[in-house]
Design a protein around this motif. Structure first.
Motif, mmCIF file in Angstrom:
data_model
loop_
_atom_site.group_PDB
_atom_site.id
_atom_site.type_symbol
_atom_site.label_atom_id
_atom_site.label_comp_id
_atom_site.label_asym_id
_atom_site.label_seq_id
_atom_site.Cartn_x
_atom_site.Cartn_y
_atom_site.Cartn_z
ATOM 1 N N THR A 130 -2.767 -0.571 11.386
ATOM 2 C CA THR A 130 -3.382 0.475 10.565
ATOM 3 C C THR A 130 -4.221 1.455 11.361
ATOM 4 O O THR A 130 -4.155 2.672 11.130
ATOM 5 N N ARG A 135 0.860 -1.182 0.000
ATOM 6 C CA ARG A 135 0.000 0.000 0.000
ATOM 7 C C ARG A 135 0.897 1.234 0.000
ATOM 8 O O ARG A 135 2.120 1.129 0.167
ATOM 9 N N GLU A 170 -0.316 7.915 -0.583
ATOM 10 C CA GLU A 170 -1.731 7.975 -0.910
ATOM 11 C C GLU A 170 -2.630 7.837 0.307
ATOM 12 O O GLU A 170 -3.687 8.481 0.376
ATOM 13 N N GLU A 171 -2.218 7.027 1.289
ATOM 14 C CA GLU A 171 -3.098 6.749 2.424
ATOM 15 C C GLU A 171 -2.823 7.609 3.649
ATOM 16 O O GLU A 171 -3.707 7.789 4.484
ATOM 17 N N GLN A 228 -4.557 5.609 11.139
ATOM 18 C CA GLN A 228 -5.781 6.223 10.635
ATOM 19 C C GLN A 228 -6.634 6.797 11.767
ATOM 20 O O GLN A 228 -7.335 7.799 11.577
ATOM 21 N N TYR A 262 2.119 4.865 1.412
ATOM 22 C CA TYR A 262 2.186 5.868 2.483
ATOM 23 C C TYR A 262 1.734 7.224 1.959
ATOM 24 O O TYR A 262 0.978 7.945 2.619
ATOM 25 N N TYR A 304 4.681 0.786 7.187
ATOM 26 C CA TYR A 304 3.276 0.951 6.809
ATOM 27 C C TYR A 304 3.049 0.416 5.401
ATOM 28 O O TYR A 304 2.058 -0.282 5.145
ATOM 29 N N GLU A 305 3.968 0.705 4.494
ATOM 30 C CA GLU A 305 3.783 0.283 3.107
ATOM 31 C C GLU A 305 3.889 -1.228 2.932
ATOM 32 O O GLU A 305 3.159 -1.816 2.130
ATOM 33 N N ARG A 333 -3.492 12.685 3.793
ATOM 34 C CA ARG A 333 -4.350 13.135 4.894
ATOM 35 C C ARG A 333 -3.600 14.077 5.842
ATOM 36 O O ARG A 333 -4.240 14.892 6.515
#
Length: 303
Positions: free
Chosen positions: A89, A30, A34-35, A93, A32, A123-124, A39
Motif C-alpha cells: 500500500t 478495497r 475510491e483510494e 500512497q 481502486y 490493489y483491490e 487521488r
C-alpha cells in the motif's frame, strides 16, 4: 511442519485449473477508484495525466495512469513507480503523497514520470499476483506474461535511455510469509522454505550497478522517518547479504524486476515494513516520500 497450501497438490506445479481456483478464491477488499483514482484524477489540474492502458479483466474499472510534470528540454528524467505488487500500500500512497505535496518542488529541475499504481486489480484484492497468478515483478521481460508489466514497459520504452533515476516503491509484509511465499511454492510445485521478515525499511540495489552513495543517501533520509532493518544472524536480509547499512543487491535486469526496465544510472527498490509495531501507516507513506525526495536530490547533485 508447515500446513500445505489449500490449492493444488504438494510437489506438483499448478495447471490452469488450480490457477482458476486461486483466482476464484480472491475477494475485493478495497476500492481502486475510491483510494487511488480519486487521488490521481485531480492531479490533472496541475500535471499531465497519461492513460497508458487498462486491465483487460475490467478496462473501465482499472485504467492505468501515469503522471508527468511540465517537461523541459535539458532536464534530467526521473521515473517513480508504485504498486507493482498491489498489496504493498505505501508504495501507491507514498507516490501519491509525493505528487500532491512535493512534486512542485522539482518543477524546472526534473522531468518527472510517475506511475503510482501499476497493478490496480491486485490493489483491490490486496495480493501480490495478477489475475493469472503471475508476479508482475518477475515479468518485466519481452513478451511479458503480465499485462501490467507489459503496459509499463510500453510506456517507458520511448524514454528508457533518457531516464537518469528510477525508484520503485515496495513493501515487505508479514503476509509474504503467511500467504505469498507459500502460494508461490505451491504454484511452482516446490517445497516452501520459511524465512524471517525483516523489521524495518531496506533497499534493494542493482548488483550490476550498485551505486553505494545513492543508496546511502536514501537510507540516511529514511532513517529520520522510520527505522532501518537490521541483518539477521547470518548478515542477511531475506536471504541476501547486507552490503551496507539497510541495503542488499539483486541482479534486477536478469530477474525481470521493475527496477531494471530502464538504463538509468541511479536505480533502487524500496522495501517498507508496514506490520512493524514501531511504524504506522502514515510513517510508511512518509518513508516512501523521503526515499523519493532523497533519490531526486542525490540525482540532481550527481547528474
Amino acid at each position: 511442519m508447515t500446513t500445505p497450501y489449500p490449492i493444488g497438490t504438494p510437489g506438483t506445479p499448478w495447471t490452469d485449473s488450480e490457477k482458476t481456483a486461486w483466482f476464484q478464491a480472491q475477494t475485493v477488499k478495497r476500492s481502486y477508484r475510491e483510494e487511488v483514482l480519486s487521488r490521481i484524477l485531480p492531479l490533472g489540474e496541475r500535471f499531465t495525466l497519461e492513460r497508458y492502458g487498462a486491465l483487460s479483466i475490467a478496462p473501465d474499472e482499472f485504467p492505468l495512469y501515469a503522471v508527468k510534470n511540465q517537461w523541459q528540454d535539458g532536464l534530467p528524467l526521473a521515473l517513480v513507480t508504485g504498486g507493482v505488487h498491489g498489496y504493498e500500500t505505501s508504495g501507491v500512497q507514498g507516490a501519491l503523497d509525493f505528487l500532491h505535496h512535493h512534486a512542485d518542488d522539482y518543477a524546472g529541475k526534473v522531468n518527472l514520470l510517475i506511475a503510482p499504481c501499476i497493478s490496480p486489480w491486485a490493489y483491490e484484492i490486496i495480493n501480490r499476483w495478477n489475475p493469472k497468478a503471475v508476479d508482475p515483478n518477475r515479468s518485466f521481460v519481452p513478451d511479458s506474461p503480465s499485462e501490467e508489466s507489459a503496459a509499463l514497459l510500453a510506456l517507458v520504452a520511448p524514454v528508457k535511455d533518457k531516464v537518469l533515476m528510477h525508484i520503485d516503491l515496495h513493501e515487505t509484509t508479514d503476509s509474504d510469509e503467511s500467504e505469498f511465499r507459500p502460494a508461490l511454492a505451491a504454484r511452482d510445485g516446490k517445497a516452501y522454505e520459511p524465512d524471517i521478515i525483516p523489521d524495518g525499511f531496506y533497499l534493494v540495489g542493482d548488483s550490476e550497478n550498485p551505486q553505494e552513495g545513492f543508496q546511502k543517501a536514501i537510507i540516511d533520509a529514511v532513517e529520520k522517518v522510520t527505522h532501518i532493518a537490521p541483518p539477521d544472524d547470518k548478515g542477511n536480509i531475506i536471504g541476501s547479504l547486507v552490503v551496507q547499512h539497510g541495503v542488499i543487491n539483486y541482479p534486477v535486469k536478469a530477474l525481470g524486476l521493475c527496477a531494471g526496465i530502464t538504463n538509468a544510472r541511479f536505480t533502487t527498490t524500496t522495501e517498507v515494513y508496514p506490520d512493524s509495531p514501531k511504524a504506522t501507516a502514515e510513517e510508511c507513506n512518509a518513508a516512501q516520500v523521503a526515499a523519493i525526495r532523497a533519490a531526486l536530490d542525490y540525482m540532481l547533485a550527481h547528474q
